[in-house]
Design a protein around this motif. Structure first.
Motif, PDB file in Angstrom:
ATOM      1  N   SER A 243     -10.185  38.924-104.325  1.00  0.00           N
ATOM      2  CA  SER A 243     -11.401  38.522-104.535  1.00  0.00           C
ATOM      3  C   SER A 243     -11.543  39.773-105.207  1.00  0.00           C
ATOM      4  N   SER A 244     -12.771  40.078-105.754  1.00  0.00           N
ATOM      5  CA  SER A 244     -13.014  40.816-107.135  1.00  0.00           C
ATOM      6  C   SER A 244     -13.771  42.318-105.959  1.00  0.00           C
ATOM      7  N   ASP A 245     -14.270  42.002-105.290  1.00  0.00           N
ATOM      8  CA  ASP A 245     -14.337  42.758-104.307  1.00  0.00           C
ATOM      9  C   ASP A 245     -12.976  44.277-103.841  1.00  0.00           C
ATOM     10  N   TYR A 246     -12.352  42.962-102.976  1.00  0.00           N
ATOM     11  CA  TYR A 246     -11.455  43.879-102.605  1.00  0.00           C
ATOM     12  C   TYR A 246     -10.230  44.011-103.739  1.00  0.00           C
ATOM     13  N   LEU A 247     -10.019  44.011-104.791  1.00  0.00           N
ATOM     14  CA  LEU A 247      -9.701  44.093-105.579  1.00  0.00           C
ATOM     15  C   LEU A 247     -10.136  45.936-106.121  1.00  0.00           C
ATOM     16  N   SER A 248     -11.965  45.745-106.872  1.00  0.00           N
ATOM     17  CA  SER A 248     -12.250  47.175-107.286  1.00  0.00           C
ATOM     18  C   SER A 248     -11.947  48.274-105.797  1.00  0.00           C
ATOM     19  N   ASP A 249     -12.063  47.658-104.513  1.00  0.00           N
ATOM     20  CA  ASP A 249     -11.570  49.036-103.568  1.00  0.00           C
ATOM     21  C   ASP A 249     -10.208  49.189-103.407  1.00  0.00           C
ATOM     22  N   MET A 250      -9.522  48.389-103.878  1.00  0.00           N
ATOM     23  CA  MET A 250      -8.048  48.751-103.559  1.00  0.00           C
ATOM     24  C   MET A 250      -7.965  49.665-104.607  1.00  0.00           C
ATOM     25  N   SER A 258     -12.820  51.360-110.400  1.00  0.00           N
ATOM     26  CA  SER A 258     -13.116  50.115-110.333  1.00  0.00           C
ATOM     27  C   SER A 258     -12.324  49.405-111.168  1.00  0.00           C
ATOM     28  N   THR A 259     -12.760  48.092-111.080  1.00  0.00           N
ATOM     29  CA  THR A 259     -11.695  47.080-112.032  1.00  0.00           C
ATOM     30  C   THR A 259     -12.133  46.644-113.246  1.00  0.00           C
ATOM     31  N   GLN A 260     -13.856  47.125-113.791  1.00  0.00           N
ATOM     32  CA  GLN A 260     -14.602  46.879-114.713  1.00  0.00           C
ATOM     33  C   GLN A 260     -13.989  48.171-115.551  1.00  0.00           C
ATOM     34  N   GLN A 261     -14.020  49.332-114.835  1.00  0.00           N
ATOM     35  CA  GLN A 261     -13.684  50.278-115.386  1.00  0.00           C
ATOM     36  C   GLN A 261     -12.352  49.994-116.604  1.00  0.00           C
ATOM     37  N   HIS A 262     -11.436  49.864-115.433  1.00  0.00           N
ATOM     38  CA  HIS A 262     -10.042  49.322-115.807  1.00  0.00           C
ATOM     39  C   HIS A 262      -9.882  48.635-116.917  1.00  0.00           C
TER      40      HIS A 262
END
Length: 317
Positions: A243-250, A258-262
C-alpha cells in the motif's frame, strides 16, 4: 468470525449492486453482528469470537463511518486475502479508518481476539481528533498488519482491557477524555512497534531499494514516462505490492525519505544524464521524463540541484 477485506472503491464508479451498506453508528453495527448494545454510544470493545454477522450481509460490501482497531490471534489459522493467506499465529493488529469499503466474508476462520470500534465524535474535541490523521497505518492493507512480540502483545492487550474497564464504569464527565487518552496511547505504541517491525523485518525487504531503482529506471528509460506521464506513488506501490502509505513509511525508516522523494531523486538522476550527454532541448528532456509543462521540470530541477537545467548543461561545456 467474519473476515473483512479492505477495498478502496470510489462510490461514484460503483454499480448499484456494489454500493456498500453504510453503518453510521456503532449501535446499528453491533445489532447486525448479534451483539449487545454498546456500553458507550461512541466506543465499544468486542470479542471477535462473539461476532455473528447477519446472513443478509455475507458476501456484501459495507462501510463503517467509525474507526476499527483489531487485535487478532489465529492459533493455527490464517486469513485469506486475495489469493494468499495472512498468518496471525503470533497475534497482530490492523486498522480501518471511517469510510473504507470492506467485504463481509464467510464465517469460516473462527479467529479470536478483540476489536475496538471508535466513533470520530468521541475524539473530535480531543487532541487525538487531529492527530489521528497522522497515523499512516490506518491506510495499510491487512497483509501489512502489525505483528507483535509477546512483550508488545501484553502492552496492547493491557490497553484494550483498560479501555474495557473504563467502558464498564458509569459514564461521567471524565469518561470521554480518559477513553480518548487510552486510544491515543494505544496508537502511539502501535506507531513505535511498526517502526520496530520495519527494522526487524528489513531482511525480508533488503532488496526493496534495488527493486524500486530498477522499476524507476525501466519506467524512464523505456519511454513509459513520455507516454504515461510521471510515475506516481500509487503506481510504484502497486508494482511493488505494498500500500502507498506502508511503502512510504517503510522507506522513511530505511532511508529517511518517502516514496515521492525517491521518485524525484531518480528523476533528477536521469535528467542529469540526459542533459549532460544528449542533444535534447530542455523542453524535450522534460517531456521525455513525463512532464506536461517544461516549466514544472525546470522548477523541480532547480529545487533539487540549486541550478537551472540550462546552467547545469553549460557546466559541462
Amino acid at each position: 468470525m467474519n473476515v473483512l477485506s479492505k477495498a478502496f472503491i470510489p462510490l461514484f464508479i460503483m454499480k448499484a449492486e456494489d454500493i456498500p451498506y453504510i453503518y453510521n453508528s456503532i449501535s446499528e453495527f453491533q445489532r447486525d453482528m448479534s451483539l449487545p448494545k454498546p456500553l458507550h454510544p461512541l466506543m465499544s470493545v468486542v470479542r471477535l469470537e462473539d461476532i455473528q454477522f447477519n446472513a443478509e450481509r455475507i458476501g456484501t460490501k459495507i462501510a463503517l463511518n467509525f474507526y476499527k482497531i483489531s487485535f487478532i490471534e489465529g492459533g493455527n489459522r490464517k486469513i485469506r486475502y486475495g489469493q494468499t493467506y495472512f498468518d496471525f499465529d503470533e497475534g497482530g493488529l490492523f486498522f480501518i479508518s471511517p469510510g473504507q469499503v470492506i467485504s463481509v466474508g464467510s464465517p469460516t476462520e473462527n479467529l479470536c481476539g478483540l476489536t475496538i470500534y471508535l466513533h470520530p465524535d468521541l475524539i473530535r474535541n480531543h487532541s487525538l481528533g487531529k492527530k489521528i490523521k497522522d497515523y499512516g497505518f490506518f491506510s495499510y492493507s491487512i497483509v501489512e498488519a502489525l505483528h507483535l512480540s509477546e512483550k508488545e502483545k501484553n502492552i496492547i492487550l493491557g490497553l484494550f482491557h483498560q479501555i474495557q474497564m473504563e467502558l464498564d464504569s458509569a459514564i461521567d464527565t471524565f469518561s470521554q477524555e480518559l477513553l480518548a487518552s487510552y486510544v491515543e496511547l494505544l496508537l502511539d505504541y502501535s506507531n513505535r512497534f511498526y517502526t520496530r517491525q520495519f527494522i526487524t523485518r528489513k531482511t525480508a525487504h533488503n532488496n526493496l531499494l534495488d527493486k524500486l531503482d530498477m522499476l524507476l529506471s525501466d519506467y524512464f528509460q523505456s519511454g513509459k514516462a513520455l507516454h504515461n506521464g510521471l510515475p506516481t506513488v500509487q503506481f510504484v506501490s502497486e508494482q511493488l505490492n505494498f500500500s502507498s502509505d506502508y511503502l512510504s513509511d517503510m522507506l522513511r525508516t530505511y532511508t529517511g525519505q518517502s516514496t515521492q522523494q525517491h521518485i524525484h531523486n531518480k528523476l533528477i538522476e536521469v535528467a542529469k544524464e540526459l542533459i549532460s550527454t544528449s542533444n535534447l532541448t530542455i523542453a524535450e528532456v522534460a517531456y521525455q521524463l513525463g512532464f506536461e509543462h517544461p516549466q514544472s521540470f525546470t522548477k523541480l530541477f532547480k529545487q533539487k540541484t540549486d541550478l537551472s537545467p540550462m546552467v547545469f548543461r553549460h557546466s559541462f561545456n
